[in-house]
Design an enzyme around this catalytic site. Structure first.
Site, PDB file in Angstrom:
ATOM      1  N   LYS A   1       0.839  -1.198   0.000  1.00 50.71           N
ATOM      2  CA  LYS A   1       0.000   0.000   0.000  1.00 50.71           C
ATOM      3  C   LYS A   1       0.876   1.251   0.000  1.00 50.71           C
ATOM      4  CE  LYS A   1      -3.764  -2.340   2.430  1.00 50.71           C
ATOM      5  NZ  LYS A   1      -4.394  -2.634   3.727  1.00 50.71           N
TER       6      LYS A   1
ATOM      7  N   GLN B   1      -4.130  -0.975   9.891  1.00 56.37           N
ATOM      8  CA  GLN B   1      -4.096  -2.315   9.296  1.00 56.37           C
ATOM      9  C   GLN B   1      -4.687  -3.345  10.269  1.00 56.37           C
ATOM     10  OE1 GLN B   1      -3.089  -3.175   6.112  1.00 56.37           O
ATOM     11  NE2 GLN B   1      -3.796  -5.231   6.612  1.00 56.37           N
TER      12      GLN B   1
ATOM     13  N   ASP C   1     -10.417   3.362   4.782  1.00 58.37           N
ATOM     14  CA  ASP C   1     -10.990   2.055   4.477  1.00 58.37           C
ATOM     15  C   ASP C   1     -12.515   2.066   4.468  1.00 58.37           C
ATOM     16  OD1 ASP C   1      -9.100   0.106   3.840  1.00 58.37           O
ATOM     17  OD2 ASP C   1      -8.480  -0.114   5.935  1.00 58.37           O
TER      18      ASP C   1
END
Ligand code: NDP
Length: 295
Positions: free
Chosen positions: A43, A87, A110
């Protein structure tokens, strides 16, 4: 396609740069989970390549929850940070829902914050979880018909299954969500014109689940360490076996490549299907959050 999306984001970032704006993405990694480390590195690299100012904050697995909360709150206040990604999975002593809820919904890379999940449910603009957003974009760009289509999503997680179903519904598909308590799962799946497998079990969806000619989206990423499994999933695939023998493992999706894929008219492979689109969408979300918050 992931490359194309990344290039589109890079050009959006470049046009912001002309006005002195650089989108900022903060990635928070707690612990040493090897898969998470690989995802975070991927990422970060993709973000930097698109011209996004990316910063990865790494913490040991024993980080107290209060300190992680304080970190998130600091990022919420940081003007240079447009998007925050924590994460998952987090270590067991940390309440992941509490951390995700602490992220400013306007910086929610997200789209996991309850406010954004609610906005998605109501069809309002919001950052959308990257994996289902990537899948919808893939299907749309590939011209896969969705309106009126019979879609079955196997898996009901907040990260993949539920948002996937909502996005398909928004595209006028007729959607069924299946899960571990669903009765006659193979029979239900065989009704699907579009079958999305987001389960987390290698090769679980066999040919018996797939209507001839259906479109198959394989979200699962499962590491397989048995040679017999590799031989079963990839019969006659010398390259896969050689790679397995070298590394001692290989990645398999939730669909059985030997029996499910041959019945589908189109399918996404693992690796190299949904995963790259997920990363591309993270960049897109970052750019859109920057534009929305900073005008
Ligand atoms: P979760 O474990 O959160 O959810 C799995 C879902 O599958 C649950 O809803 C569960 O049902 C259902 N399930 C489990 N076993 C069965 C079964 N035997 N029959 C029917 N349904 C079953 O996983 P995620 O949604 O987070 O991820 C799913 C997969 O996608 C994983 O392999 C993950 O690694 C992968 N993934 C890939 C991404 C990518 O970028 N390619 C991104 C995110 C995830 P129940 O709710 O009843 O327990």
């Amino acid at each position: 396609m992931a490359k194309a999306i990344r290039a589109e984001v890079a050009s959006g970032v470049a046009s912001l740069a002309e006005r002195g704006l650089v989108p900022g993405l903060a990635v928070v990694l707690v612990g040493e989970d090897p898969a998470s480390a690989v995802y975070v590195a991927g990422k970060g690299a993709a973000a930097r390549e698109a011209g996004i100012a990316e910063r990865t904050l790494r913490f040991p697995a024993g980080l107290p929850e209060a300190e992680l909360l304080a970190t998130v709150e600091g990022l919420n206040r940081d003007e240079a940070v447009d998007a925050i990604l924590v994460q998952l999975p987090l270590p067991a002593h940390i309440d992941a829902a509490r951390i995700l809820e602490a992220i400013d919904p306007r910086k929610d890379a997200d789209g996991f914050h309850p406010v954004n999940a609610g906005r998605l449910l109501q069809g309002k603009p919001a950052p959308v979880p990257c994996t289902p957003a990537g899948i919808i974009e893939l299907l749309t760009r590939e011209g896969v018909p969705l309106r009126g289509t019979r879609a079955v999503v196997v898996g009901r997680s907040d990260i993949v299954g539920k948002p996937m179903a909502l996005l398909l519904l928004r595209k006028d598909a007729t959607v069924t969500i299946a899960h571990s308590k669903t009765k006659d799962l193979p029979g239900l799946c065989r009704e699907a014109d579009l079958l999305v497998a987001a389960i987390g079990r290698p090769g679980f969806v066999t040919g018996d689940f797939v209507k001839e000619g259906a479109v198959l989206v394989d979200v699962g990423v499962n590491r397989v360490t048995s040679r017999a499994d590799v031989e079963r999933f990839f019969p006659g695939n010398a390259a896969r076996l050689a790679s397995f023998d070298k590394k001692g493992s290989t990645l398999v999706g939730d669909c059985d490549p030997a029996t499910a894929f041959p019945r589908a008219s189109r399918y996404t492979p693992v690796p190299g299907g949904v995963g790259p689109l997920t990363i591309a969408h993270l960049l897109k979300n970052t750019l859109e959050l920057c534009v929305a918050r900073r005008g």
